[in-house]
Write a protein that holds these residues in place. Structure first.
Motif, PDB file in Angstrom:
ATOM      1  N   VAL A   6      39.736  34.820  34.046  1.00 48.67           N
ATOM      2  CA  VAL A   6      40.230  36.094  34.570  1.00 48.67           C
ATOM      3  C   VAL A   6      41.636  36.292  34.014  1.00 48.67           C
ATOM      4  CG1 VAL A   6      40.934  37.343  36.653  1.00 48.67           C
ATOM      5  CG2 VAL A   6      38.882  35.892  36.689  1.00 48.67           C
ATOM      6  N   GLY A  11      47.697  44.301  38.491  1.00 48.28           N
ATOM      7  CA  GLY A  11      46.729  44.759  39.484  1.00 48.28           C
ATOM      8  C   GLY A  11      46.086  43.652  40.292  1.00 48.28           C
ATOM      9  N   ASN A  12      46.000  42.451  39.743  1.00 47.18           N
ATOM     10  CA  ASN A  12      45.355  41.358  40.486  1.00 47.18           C
ATOM     11  C   ASN A  12      46.308  40.198  40.789  1.00 47.18           C
ATOM     12  OD1 ASN A  12      45.606  39.847  38.116  1.00 47.18           O
ATOM     13  ND2 ASN A  12      43.419  39.853  37.649  1.00 47.18           N
ATOM     14  N   ASP A  15      46.158  38.373  44.041  1.00 51.26           N
ATOM     15  CA  ASP A  15      44.957  37.564  44.247  1.00 51.26           C
ATOM     16  C   ASP A  15      45.085  36.164  43.648  1.00 51.26           C
ATOM     17  OD1 ASP A  15      43.677  39.712  45.499  1.00 51.26           O
ATOM     18  OD2 ASP A  15      42.890  40.467  43.600  1.00 51.26           O
ATOM     19  N   TYR A  16      45.847  36.043  42.557  1.00 44.36           N
ATOM     20  CA  TYR A  16      45.865  34.790  41.811  1.00 44.36           C
ATOM     21  C   TYR A  16      47.212  34.068  41.786  1.00 44.36           C
ATOM     22  CZ  TYR A  16      41.307  36.291  40.242  1.00 44.36           C
ATOM     23  OH  TYR A  16      40.005  36.683  40.222  1.00 44.36           O
ATOM     24  N   ASN A  71      35.325  32.572  43.429  1.00 41.30           N
ATOM     25  CA  ASN A  71      36.384  32.597  42.404  1.00 41.30           C
ATOM     26  C   ASN A  71      37.453  31.532  42.636  1.00 41.30           C
ATOM     27  OD1 ASN A  71      35.333  34.507  40.693  1.00 41.30           O
ATOM     28  ND2 ASN A  71      36.390  36.203  41.672  1.00 41.30           N
TER      29      ASN A  71
END
Length: 187
Positions: A6, A11-12, A15-16, A71
């Motif tokens: 990924v 934008g993410n 999340d990470y 994930n």
């Protein structure tokens, strides 16, 4: 286990990035992973701001995830110091201790090489990595993927225990990668 990469983006990032930050907080062997100065990890918001700036300036970070397990984050690999004139960039990879010696580094590097040389926007001819001569696991990984030893920086890693280690410079050319793909297709 279905594994994939990924790309970290603005934008993410929420999340990470917390996982990447936690990995840095808990790492006990930081000296082994870089010859650059080691700075104290800043508070999370400063860390995030720094990563966002670096992403805006061309840093690419891919996170290896286990898609079959919500994930789950396994490791990361990044492309930095991109040189448009020489069509080259440095690669750095990292697995937290709990994910080492399980074959994840092989998956991480294989997926990454396939993606990075195919990206038309980068037009990369060469990717390279530097590694401490005493880091046999990383040397074996690079050589498994046909990276070639280009040279040695003598006494380049200085460790807090007083030991010193050379640094090796490895690279892989796009034409070498394509040749490997063609060999696999023939088999």
């Amino acid at each position: 286990m279905i594994r994939g990469l990924v790309l970290l983006t603005g934008g993410n990032i929420e999340d990470y990035l917390p996982d990447l930050y936690d990995w840095s907080l808990s790492e006990t062997e930081t000296e082994q992973h870089t010859c650059r100065p080691i700075n104290k990890l800043p508070p999370y918001n400063n860390y995030k701001e720094n990563v966002l700036k670096r992403l805006a300036n061309g840093l690419l970070i891919y996170i290896l995830v286990d898609r079959a397990n919500n994930n789950k984050r396994i490791g990361k690999i990044q492309l930095f110091d991109y040189n448009t004139r020489n069509k080259s960039a440095e690669v750095g990879y990292y697995l937290p201790l709990k994910h080492r010696k399980q074959g994840y580094a092989n998956v991480l590097l294989e997926l990454f090489i396939g993606i990075i040389f195919e990206r038309k926007d980068l037009e990369l001819n060469k990717i390279y990595a530097t590694v401490a001569a005493c880091n046999q696991a990383s040397i074996k990984l690079l050589e498994k993927f046909h990276f070639k030893l280009e040279g040695t920086y003598r006494e380049h890693y200085w460790f807090s225990d007083g030991s010193i280690c050379d640094q090796y410079h490895y690279s892989l050319l796009k034409r070498e990668y394509i040749g490997l793909l063609e060999e696999k297709a023939i088999e």
